[in-house]
Design a protein around this motif. Structure first.
Motif, PDB file in Angstrom:
ATOM      1  N   ALA A 188     -10.879 -22.345 -92.592  1.00  0.00           N
ATOM      2  CA  ALA A 188      -9.647 -21.633 -92.277  1.00  0.00           C
ATOM      3  C   ALA A 188      -9.825 -21.063 -90.940  1.00  0.00           C
ATOM      4  O   ALA A 188      -8.942 -21.021 -90.125  1.00  0.00           O
ATOM      5  CB  ALA A 188      -9.493 -20.787 -93.450  1.00  0.00           C
ATOM      6  N   VAL A 189     -11.302 -20.648 -90.369  1.00  0.00           N
ATOM      7  CA  VAL A 189     -11.194 -19.731 -89.323  1.00  0.00           C
ATOM      8  C   VAL A 189     -11.181 -20.884 -88.134  1.00  0.00           C
ATOM      9  O   VAL A 189     -10.771 -20.672 -87.223  1.00  0.00           O
ATOM     10  CB  VAL A 189     -12.604 -19.128 -89.336  1.00  0.00           C
ATOM     11  N   LEU A 190     -11.825 -21.919 -88.424  1.00  0.00           N
ATOM     12  CA  LEU A 190     -12.003 -23.040 -87.401  1.00  0.00           C
ATOM     13  C   LEU A 190     -10.367 -23.754 -87.063  1.00  0.00           C
ATOM     14  O   LEU A 190      -9.915 -23.616 -85.825  1.00  0.00           O
ATOM     15  CB  LEU A 190     -12.660 -24.385 -87.805  1.00  0.00           C
ATOM     16  N   PHE A 191      -9.524 -23.554 -88.145  1.00  0.00           N
ATOM     17  CA  PHE A 191      -7.974 -23.816 -87.868  1.00  0.00           C
ATOM     18  C   PHE A 191      -7.661 -22.785 -86.903  1.00  0.00           C
ATOM     19  O   PHE A 191      -6.727 -23.148 -85.971  1.00  0.00           O
ATOM     20  CB  PHE A 191      -7.306 -23.836 -89.126  1.00  0.00           C
ATOM     21  N   GLN A 192      -7.890 -21.660 -87.217  1.00  0.00           N
ATOM     22  CA  GLN A 192      -7.152 -20.413 -86.377  1.00  0.00           C
ATOM     23  C   GLN A 192      -7.663 -20.675 -84.853  1.00  0.00           C
ATOM     24  O   GLN A 192      -6.897 -20.239 -84.035  1.00  0.00           O
ATOM     25  CB  GLN A 192      -7.755 -19.095 -86.825  1.00  0.00           C
ATOM     26  N   LEU A 193      -9.024 -20.803 -84.584  1.00  0.00           N
ATOM     27  CA  LEU A 193      -9.265 -21.116 -83.389  1.00  0.00           C
ATOM     28  C   LEU A 193      -8.957 -22.332 -82.350  1.00  0.00           C
ATOM     29  O   LEU A 193      -8.722 -22.223 -81.344  1.00  0.00           O
ATOM     30  CB  LEU A 193     -11.028 -21.343 -83.494  1.00  0.00           C
ATOM     31  N   VAL A 194      -8.879 -23.319 -83.326  1.00  0.00           N
ATOM     32  CA  VAL A 194      -7.967 -24.505 -82.811  1.00  0.00           C
ATOM     33  C   VAL A 194      -6.789 -24.436 -82.388  1.00  0.00           C
ATOM     34  O   VAL A 194      -6.128 -24.978 -81.459  1.00  0.00           O
ATOM     35  CB  VAL A 194      -8.123 -25.738 -83.652  1.00  0.00           C
ATOM     36  N   THR A 195      -5.843 -23.571 -82.940  1.00  0.00           N
ATOM     37  CA  THR A 195      -4.618 -23.287 -82.893  1.00  0.00           C
ATOM     38  C   THR A 195      -4.365 -22.831 -81.427  1.00  0.00           C
ATOM     39  O   THR A 195      -3.417 -22.639 -80.773  1.00  0.00           O
ATOM     40  CB  THR A 195      -4.177 -22.231 -83.795  1.00  0.00           C
ATOM     41  N   LEU A 196      -5.282 -21.779 -80.894  1.00  0.00           N
ATOM     42  CA  LEU A 196      -5.392 -21.030 -79.650  1.00  0.00           C
ATOM     43  C   LEU A 196      -5.096 -22.021 -78.526  1.00  0.00           C
ATOM     44  O   LEU A 196      -4.079 -22.040 -77.793  1.00  0.00           O
ATOM     45  CB  LEU A 196      -6.415 -20.085 -79.548  1.00  0.00           C
ATOM     46  N   PRO A 197      -5.935 -23.036 -78.330  1.00  0.00           N
ATOM     47  CA  PRO A 197      -5.597 -24.090 -77.366  1.00  0.00           C
ATOM     48  C   PRO A 197      -4.082 -24.655 -77.234  1.00  0.00           C
ATOM     49  O   PRO A 197      -3.546 -25.061 -76.450  1.00  0.00           O
ATOM     50  CB  PRO A 197      -6.871 -24.921 -77.192  1.00  0.00           C
TER      51      PRO A 197
ATOM     52  N   LEU B 224      -8.937 -13.301 -83.930  1.00  0.00           N
ATOM     53  CA  LEU B 224      -9.993 -12.251 -84.010  1.00  0.00           C
ATOM     54  C   LEU B 224     -10.207 -11.599 -85.215  1.00  0.00           C
ATOM     55  O   LEU B 224     -11.397 -11.465 -85.750  1.00  0.00           O
ATOM     56  CB  LEU B 224      -9.408 -11.003 -83.076  1.00  0.00           C
ATOM     57  N   VAL B 225      -9.136 -11.592 -86.336  1.00  0.00           N
ATOM     58  CA  VAL B 225      -9.335 -10.812 -87.425  1.00  0.00           C
ATOM     59  C   VAL B 225     -10.177 -11.919 -88.278  1.00  0.00           C
ATOM     60  O   VAL B 225     -11.113 -11.496 -88.913  1.00  0.00           O
ATOM     61  CB  VAL B 225      -7.963 -10.681 -88.101  1.00  0.00           C
ATOM     62  N   ALA B 226      -9.727 -13.079 -88.417  1.00  0.00           N
ATOM     63  CA  ALA B 226     -10.540 -14.302 -88.885  1.00  0.00           C
ATOM     64  C   ALA B 226     -12.171 -14.452 -88.632  1.00  0.00           C
ATOM     65  O   ALA B 226     -12.580 -14.267 -89.569  1.00  0.00           O
ATOM     66  CB  ALA B 226      -9.600 -15.635 -88.927  1.00  0.00           C
ATOM     67  N   VAL B 227     -12.427 -14.284 -87.164  1.00  0.00           N
ATOM     68  CA  VAL B 227     -13.691 -14.276 -87.078  1.00  0.00           C
ATOM     69  C   VAL B 227     -14.157 -13.417 -87.222  1.00  0.00           C
ATOM     70  O   VAL B 227     -15.646 -13.276 -87.909  1.00  0.00           O
ATOM     71  CB  VAL B 227     -13.845 -14.572 -85.192  1.00  0.00           C
TER      72      VAL B 227
END
Length: 226
Positions: free
Chosen positions: A156-165, A208-211
């Protein structure tokens, strides 16, 4: 982590997303009252940019709510909230163009968009089950169960990070398209960027919150393992 530090940590987890949401709403409210020189509605802006890029098959529809705008790659449709669809403001043009940016990403098979789409089922499952596994692991003293919770949370965190770019790229495409289509003029570019940057804050805050949560549970796991 002491009680005081833990309370500060929890407060930050709550404050950061709230601050980002407040920033988006205040920026949207401000620039939804300022018309663009072209006086085009959000729907007209989206249609023009889509047509300029040969995306004639992508449809534009309406959706209820405020700032509920999104692009559905499966149905090839851009859903704009009522205020964006009918609005003739800088906010309307910026948000509409941003969603078209996602449609252009889809057309060009933008790698991060494809990766994020592939992660959706895994991320949804991971976000739903991870806390149950982590809590069950803590209550039962079963650290292997706790570890599985961390692994699922990582998806789920990886999804959040990939969403950024994906989101930043869509905003960059939006600016380029708004300028080339003549929707905004040079003196309007700065304010349009403010709208797009404010929207991006929500994704940065969520990441940030997820990480932070993931790191906290990893540290708990390592402490118990030792």
């Amino acid at each position: 982590m002491g009680l005081g530090s833990y309370l500060i940590y929890i407060a930050l987890l709550l404050i950061i997303p709230m601050w980002a949401q407040a920033k988006v709403k205040s920026t949207y409210t401000k620039f939804s009252k300022i018309p663009t020189s072209s006086s085009m509605t959000g729907a007209e802006v989206a249609r023009k940019i889509l047509d300029d890029n040969g995306l004639y098959d992508v449809q534009i529809g309406q959706t209820k709510g405020t700032l509920t705008d999104h692009y559905d790659p499966r149905k090839k449709v851009i859903k704009l909230s009522d205020g964006i669809y009918h609005g003739r403001s800088m906010a309307s043009s910026a948000v509409a163009a941003h969603e078209v940016g996602h449609a252009i990403q889809d057309q060009q098979e933008y790698v991060f968009l494809k990766f994020r789409s592939a992660l959706v089922p895994i991320a949804n499952f991971g976000s739903n089950i991870s806390f149950f596994l982590i809590i069950a692991g803590m209550l039962m003293g079963a650290m292997n169960l706790f570890l599985f919770g961390i692994i699922f949370m990582s998806a789920a965190v990886l999804f959040q990070l990939v969403t950024l770019p994906v989101e930043f790229d869509a905003s960059n495409r939006a600016m380029t398209q708004l300028i080339s289509a003549g929707v905004i003029r040079n003196n309007e570019e700065r304010d349009t960027k403010k709208v797009l940057n404010a929207a991006a804050l929500t994704y940065v805050a969520a990441a940030l919150v997820a990480v932070a949560e993931l790191v906290r549970f990893i540290l708990i796991y390592l402490a118990h393992r030792d």
